[in-house]
Design a protein around this motif. Structure first.
Motif, PDB file in Angstrom:
ATOM      1  N   MET A   1       0.833  -1.205   0.000  1.00 20.88           N
ATOM      2  CA  MET A   1       0.000   0.000   0.000  1.00 20.88           C
ATOM      3  C   MET A   1       0.866   1.252   0.000  1.00 20.88           C
ATOM      4  N   ASN A   2       1.929   1.245   0.796  1.00 18.52           N
ATOM      5  CA  ASN A   2       2.849   2.389   0.816  1.00 18.52           C
ATOM      6  C   ASN A   2       3.489   2.591  -0.548  1.00 18.52           C
ATOM      7  N   ALA A   3       3.959   1.506  -1.163  1.00 20.41           N
ATOM      8  CA  ALA A   3       4.578   1.617  -2.486  1.00 20.41           C
ATOM      9  C   ALA A   3       3.566   2.098  -3.521  1.00 20.41           C
ATOM     10  N   PHE A   4       2.330   1.613  -3.433  1.00 22.38           N
ATOM     11  CA  PHE A   4       1.266   2.040  -4.339  1.00 22.38           C
ATOM     12  C   PHE A   4       1.051   3.554  -4.243  1.00 22.38           C
ATOM     13  N   MET A   5       0.939   4.043  -3.004  1.00 20.55           N
ATOM     14  CA  MET A   5       0.699   5.475  -2.808  1.00 20.55           C
ATOM     15  C   MET A   5       1.906   6.312  -3.233  1.00 20.55           C
ATOM     16  N   GLU A   6       3.115   5.805  -3.011  1.00 18.20           N
ATOM     17  CA  GLU A   6       4.310   6.515  -3.476  1.00 18.20           C
ATOM     18  C   GLU A   6       4.307   6.630  -4.996  1.00 18.20           C
ATOM     19  N   HIS A   7       3.914   5.561  -5.673  1.00 14.03           N
ATOM     20  CA  HIS A   7       3.828   5.610  -7.134  1.00 14.03           C
ATOM     21  C   HIS A   7       2.819   6.674  -7.576  1.00 14.03           C
TER      22      HIS A   7
END
Length: 148
Positions: free
Chosen positions: A118-124
């Motif tokens: 989820m963190n990586a998704f939001m960073e993208h």
């Protein structure tokens, strides 16, 4: 208080620095950094790039790997060179959003991986938003130039 005299349009030092062309270009370089690194790394180890495409189910993997290399390096070049910057920025925004859905599908993950994905998704999506702002700014500047 200025009652009479010339009102200066000059920006204070910090504003002048923050809005300088050099700072803008460095910010663009930082925004493109992961894509430059990714494109160069994939180009130098093409077989690893092909394996990465296959890992995400992109077949045939070789053309996908080549397309990603060209996109990451080509769009970054457009952005940094200021040549059709808005096209490069929108290309990387779209690529980044698609990659977020492909590589960081947190809604499908188990409890162990969900938060990390989820963190990586939001960073993208933050990166995609940054590229959309670059495109917006570039298009807006182009419109202002044609009106003057």
């Amino acid at each position: 208080m200025r009652l009479l005299g010339h009102i200066s349009e000059e920006k204070p030092g910090l504003q002048r620095l923050a809005t300088s062309p050099a700072v803008y270009w460095i910010a663009l370089l930082a925004l493109c950094g992961a894509y430059l690194q990714g494109g160069i790394t994939k180009a130098l180890d093409f077989q690893a790039a092909v394996a990465e495409m296959a890992h995400f189910g992109l077949e045939p993997a070789q053309p996908f790997a080549l397309a990603v290399i060209v996109l990451e390096l080509g769009a970054s070049f457009l952005i940094l060179a200021g040549f059709y910057r808005w096209i490069g920025a929108l290309a990387l925004a779209g690529f980044t959003a698609m990659a977020a859905f492909l590589a960081n599908a947190f809604w499908l993950a188990d409890e162990t991986d969900r938060l990390r994905l989820m963190n990586a998704f939001m960073e993208h999506f933050g990166l995609a938003g940054g590229f959309i702002l670059v495109a917006w700014h570039d298009i807006k500047q182009g419109i202002a130039r044609t009106r003057s």
